[in-house]
Design a protein around this motif. Structure first.
Motif, short mmCIF file in Angstrom:
data_model
loop_
_atom_site.label_atom_id
_atom_site.label_comp_id
_atom_site.label_asym_id
_atom_site.label_seq_id
_atom_site.Cartn_x
_atom_site.Cartn_y
_atom_site.Cartn_z
N LEU B 540 0.83 -1.21 0.00
CA LEU B 540 0.00 0.00 0.00
C LEU B 540 0.86 1.26 0.00
O LEU B 540 0.43 2.32 -0.44
CB LEU B 540 -0.97 0.00 1.20
CG LEU B 540 -1.99 -1.14 1.24
CD1 LEU B 540 -3.14 -0.80 2.18
CD2 LEU B 540 -2.54 -1.48 -0.14
N ALA B 541 2.09 1.14 0.50
CA ALA B 541 2.99 2.30 0.49
C ALA B 541 3.67 2.45 -0.86
O ALA B 541 4.31 3.48 -1.13
CB ALA B 541 4.03 2.18 1.60
N GLY B 542 3.57 1.42 -1.69
CA GLY B 542 4.20 1.50 -3.00
C GLY B 542 5.72 1.41 -2.95
O GLY B 542 6.41 1.96 -3.79
N THR B 543 6.26 0.71 -1.96
CA THR B 543 7.71 0.51 -1.91
C THR B 543 7.98 -0.97 -2.12
O THR B 543 7.11 -1.81 -1.90
CB THR B 543 8.30 0.97 -0.56
OG1 THR B 543 9.68 0.60 -0.51
CG2 THR B 543 7.57 0.34 0.61
N ASP B 544 9.18 -1.31 -2.59
CA ASP B 544 9.50 -2.74 -2.68
C ASP B 544 10.61 -3.11 -1.70
O ASP B 544 11.21 -4.17 -1.81
CB ASP B 544 9.85 -3.15 -4.11
CG ASP B 544 10.98 -2.31 -4.66
OD1 ASP B 544 11.53 -1.48 -3.91
OD2 ASP B 544 11.32 -2.48 -5.84
N ASN B 545 10.86 -2.24 -0.72
CA ASN B 545 11.86 -2.52 0.30
C ASN B 545 11.16 -2.69 1.64
O ASN B 545 10.63 -1.75 2.21
CB ASN B 545 12.86 -1.36 0.36
CG ASN B 545 13.97 -1.62 1.36
OD1 ASN B 545 13.89 -2.55 2.17
ND2 ASN B 545 15.01 -0.82 1.29
N ILE B 546 11.17 -3.93 2.14
CA ILE B 546 10.44 -4.23 3.38
C ILE B 546 10.97 -3.40 4.54
O ILE B 546 10.25 -3.09 5.49
CB ILE B 546 10.53 -5.75 3.69
CG1 ILE B 546 9.47 -6.17 4.73
CG2 ILE B 546 11.89 -6.16 4.21
CD1 ILE B 546 8.20 -6.65 4.16
N ARG B 547 12.25 -3.01 4.46
CA ARG B 547 12.84 -2.24 5.56
C ARG B 547 12.23 -0.84 5.66
O ARG B 547 12.30 -0.21 6.71
CB ARG B 547 14.36 -2.18 5.42
CG ARG B 547 15.02 -3.52 5.67
CD ARG B 547 16.52 -3.50 5.49
NE ARG B 547 16.91 -3.28 4.09
CZ ARG B 547 16.91 -4.23 3.16
NH1 ARG B 547 16.57 -5.46 3.46
NH2 ARG B 547 17.26 -3.94 1.92
N ASP B 548 11.62 -0.38 4.57
CA ASP B 548 10.98 0.94 4.61
C ASP B 548 9.75 0.97 5.52
O ASP B 548 9.30 2.05 5.92
CB ASP B 548 10.52 1.35 3.21
CG ASP B 548 11.67 1.83 2.35
OD1 ASP B 548 12.78 1.99 2.89
OD2 ASP B 548 11.45 2.03 1.14
N VAL B 549 9.18 -0.19 5.81
CA VAL B 549 7.93 -0.18 6.57
C VAL B 549 8.13 -0.61 8.02
O VAL B 549 7.19 -0.82 8.76
CB VAL B 549 6.85 -1.08 5.91
CG1 VAL B 549 6.66 -0.70 4.45
CG2 VAL B 549 7.21 -2.55 6.02
N ILE B 550 9.40 -0.75 8.42
CA ILE B 550 9.74 -1.19 9.78
C ILE B 550 10.63 -0.12 10.39
O ILE B 550 11.63 0.28 9.78
CB ILE B 550 10.46 -2.56 9.73
CG1 ILE B 550 9.51 -3.61 9.15
CG2 ILE B 550 10.96 -2.97 11.10
CD1 ILE B 550 10.16 -4.94 8.86
#
Lengths: 585, 585
Positions: B540-550
């Motif tokens: 939903l954030a449109g990022t493909d880096n999981i670290r961006d959401v933690i």
């Protein structure tokens, strides 16, 4: 087709419903079968009548306690003579025309409603114990409290942010739970005792308002109200001073109490300094639901001819007393001996006492008080007939521990506590340090990140025991509900703090260097608080067993009796983790 | 006095405000100083003018990037020629009459707005990186998603119940993180890979509707979108069948998407069986935002004089193709070679291809197709000029892996994916087991508690590979978002399942005996689902880096670069835990 939950009210009378649930009880009477059917909403009587369905009745004949069944039938009003006031659906019943057994049950290890079963058995079969209404309600209350806290903080624009569980071991504080790393040979994570450092870093990140309802871990020997893993309502905010933080938390408390218990909490909450709490209540978390305050008789004691009192005060100790109004006649010599044995567990050497009878003092120490002394005591303590006075003379620490705990015990024994009364208060102006005799050094009373009061900073190096902290605890009915502080946000001050705690520069840099560095790139003033959720739920649920508020609690030896954890693991697992057992055969 | 946040709008023009925040940038111009001040709400220009306050200007002269300051001043409308469209407050500015430096900043390790900094540096100074608007927004989005999920489930009467983190190690599933016990010598807890068993026990407890947003742990080698600790939205319910559970989850998805993204999701969601997904998309989590479906040419291949195709099919393999419409001219020989190298990583021996040019097939294998073959191919694949056809002939597993992944790659390369399109779908009818060639036995495809379809139960012992499960995955844009199933709730069936998985009776009882026993005392039919929250936020954030959401993620080697965890611990700590290191010197 969806089924109905058992809140089926009289308004559904005459309609057909489908219910699913557990068989609480079966009674056979006059060719009919009555079953009390239980689901998450309640209990209802369902009736099997051969004239409605012989097939259903025949099935019902095989049904036993804790079977899971589905029934369909008509909701009927009971005859008023058959009303059952013990259940909310007691004015109706369901006449079953169809029944399906969803799951059979062997004879359960204990009857759900049997209150005499030991806790070990209940913990082993926790899934059975959780079928009790009391435990179900407690877990629901816990959820309601969570929701209420979240709603309040969400509205105040706080952001719920998760912090790591696989964290770093630090020697300050309690003992860590460790997790060996597979990838990093010989290294370990620690489970966090609190997200303290993470939440401060979030303030340095500019998040400004953070909260989290989060599991924390302490590998300590457990007391009655402790668990190895516990849940914290963790809050931190930037740019707010102590007054603003306390005000916000008062509104949070007010919101939750109104929302969850329907109780109006008047604001502002009462406040008390740490010194006042210790002086008047003997403890740092006073229960103010009853009086029985500690009365300081140290000055008075200097004037009496009772060596025990006088020399204690002359040697730097103190004499304090509790007056139990109008109860003297109810305390026999034996009763008082028991109280004395109780205070001795807190280090007191004895418990002196006097009783007021016909305007005179009675008791073994009465002879030491002359007429002037007696008059002064009557005036100071405002004594009246049938009062009991209990004295402890000792070092302050012993006097407070003894009388503070005796005070709480007396309140319980004398039934002075009103149920469903919630006395919140703040305790402020805490000492920054505690001296540990065994370790021979100071420890942070709160944690090493709590800021000293500005006016005491210069005492940090010279008289640390005199430094007061910008710290505040919130107390409910004699329990510490939460503790908070304004944090240090300055690298130099943080370094001073570690120095006062006896850290070498190397130890400090090794363990907290990253935090001190972080303070160097623009750190906002910040502070926060953490509440013990388990304890809050416990107090609002009116239970004194912490395990009642946790779905799957551990025993006092940190074991899970249901799953049998901890347990042995395969040697290959250890090998992968680069550890081996160090166990005596 | 409370301060204002930087959402200060034109409506406050002329009023005096107090702001607190970080210095994003300072510019000195014509005797004035301009500072871009940043807080959690945004950025605003504050102006220091000696005619307003010389003292403030002098302080401002010392202020640098990332200082934390407090300013008071009047909100002024800017001259239209000075409007700054890059910031929301671009039409106003604050003329400062008072400034306080709350915290100084050394030159930061990197400029917050600099996008060229490597991730290792950013992770080390995570608290600096988190000052970026993008990461702040992602964490806020995460909170919003959480809230939205909670609101929906709370309204549906689900109860949020916490389950233990200190749990028991079981050999099924991924590798456990272990926690040595101090009290129980030589024994270990495990961090849960999911609360699966606990939530099933809660169903047996009669809670009926459970959820939890909960940390789970897997000690596996990390891939780009994996973390050692991750968060699951965990849901379980009793007395509901697969259709009812799917329907509830669809409404949950709809609610969250509307609430968080303002997107209307049409219900019911599309559904596809596992076989259909594998057959048409080559993967079990199809991205349906673009076409490029796999076309089965196995029957056709039997009729052609191309040995590679024909013998593959005759030996039990298959031939499938992807048609890339109107792109033939854009793929050089070299481009196709690259695609071939790509499919080889999935085990394909080669990538055959044809191009359509002026109604004829071109390419090295064209010569194997006679006129009838060509006509059939044109008809079957509905070919047109400039189409590119890519073939893989192999065992089904290889064909699907190769073309399924190639399909996703082509969509990216050809830019076929519309941003902000959210294609949810269910994949159902999963196989119950997967055969592991290395281990030489079956494993549960989902987990050992998933129930087989009623009609397949008799195949459990004879042809386990044919047994379908009551399992359903929800897929979003080619990612598995969540997976669920109807669980086994019958002791006998659960025993059969463990038998099929190769457990001896002793192993079964030792590890899962308590669960099987639990099924014997009245177990309701139940099922549930678990969503990967991190992945949901990521999509939903449109990022493909999981670290961006933690907030504080781990690296690919499960390390925390900021705190330096894991780390060595004191020998006394290990001694207390009854373990020692097994490390090569």
């Amino acid at each position: 087709m969806r089924h109905h939950t058992i809140e089926v009210t009289e308004s559904l009378t005459g309609e057909t419903v489908k219910l699913k649930g557990w068989v609480q009880k079966r009674r056979d009477l006059g060719g009919l079968i009555f079953i009390d059917l239980r689901d998450r909403k309640g209990v209802i009587q369902v009736v099997f009548n051969p004239e409605v369905s012989r097939e259903a009745l025949e099935t019902a004949e095989k049904i036993r306690s804790e079977y899971v069944i589905e029934v369909s039938g008509e909701v009927l009003k009971r005859d008023p003579s058959q009303f059952n006031d013990n259940i909310e659906t007691g004015k109706i019943e369901v006449l079953v025309n169809e029944v399906t057994v969803l799951s059979k049950a062997e004879t359960p290890p204990f009857q759900i409603l049997d209150d005499t079963i030991g806790e070990d058995v209940r913990l082993k079969y926790r899934y059975m114990d959780l079928r009790r209404e009391k435990l179900q309600n407690t877990l629901r209350l816990r959820h309601q409290i969570n929701r209420s806290v979240r709603n309040f903080l969400d509205n105040e624009e706080f952001v719920d942010i998760e912090t790591p569980v696989l964290s770093k071991s630090t020697p300050e504080g309690a003992r860590d739970y460790l997790v060996p790393s597979r990838v990093h040979e010989g290294e370990f994570y620690a489970l966090p005792q609190s997200p303290q450092i993470y939440k401060q870093l979030l303030m340095l990140s500019g998040m400004e308002k953070y909260y989290q309802i989060v599991k924390c871990f302490r590998d300590e020997d457990l007391r009655a109200d402790r668990q190895p893993e516990f849940t914290q309502i963790d809050i931190e905010m930037s740019f707010m001073d102590q007054e603003q933080i306390m005000e916000l938390n008062e509104r949070l408390i007010q919101h939750v109490m109104k929302n969850v218990k329907g109780v109006d909490v008047e604001l502002p909450l009462p406040r008390m300094t740490y010194n006042q709490a210790m002086g008047e209540y003997g403890v740092d978390k006073p229960d103010t639901r009853f009086d029985l305050k500690l009365r300081d008789l140290s000055e008075f004691s200097k004037t009496v001819d009772f060596k025990v009192f006088r020399s204690t005060v002359e040697n730097g100790g103190m004499v304090k007393a509790i007056v139990v109004k109008g109860e003297a006649e109810n305390f026999s010599r034996k009763d008082i001996d028991k109280l004395e044995a109780y205070v001795k567990t807190y280090g007191a050497k004895g418990l002196a006492w006097l009783k007021v009878k016909e305007d005179a003092l009675n008791g073994p120490i009465a002879k030491f008080f002359n007429e002037d002394n007696q008059k002064e005591l009557f005036d100071t303590l405002n004594l009246a007939d049938n009062d009991l006075i209990l004295f402890v003379a000792d070092k302050a620490k012993v006097v407070h521990a003894s009388l503070g705990n005796l005070r709480n015990k007396l309140a319980k024994d004398l039934d002075l506590i009103t149920e469903d009364q919630f006395n919140f208060l703040w305790v402020t102006d805490w000492p920054l340090f505690e001296y540990d005799e065994d370790a021979g050094r100071y420890f942070a009373a709160h944690h090493p990140f709590t800021s000293p009061k500005a006016e005491d900073v210069e005492l940090l190096e010279t008289e640390p025991e005199k430094v007061k902290a910008n710290a505040y605890d919130i107390v409910l009915n004699g329990y510490e509900l939460g503790g908070g502080s304004i944090r240090i946000h300055d690298a130099e001050m943080q370094e001073k703090m570690f120095k006062a705690l006896g850290f070498t520069d190397e130890e400090r840099d090794e363990q907290f260097g990253f935090l001190i560095e972080a303070f160097k790139y623009g750190a906002p003033p910040h502070g926060g608080i953490a509440y013990g959720l388990d304890r809050l739920v416990m107090l609002l649920a009116g239970t004194d067993n912490i395990r009642d508020v946790i779905a799957f609690p551990k025993t006092a030896s940190a074991g899970d009796l249901m799953m049998n954890a901890p347990s042995e693991v395969a040697p290959e697992q250890l090998k992968e983790l680069h550890i081996e057992l160090d166990v005596e055969e």
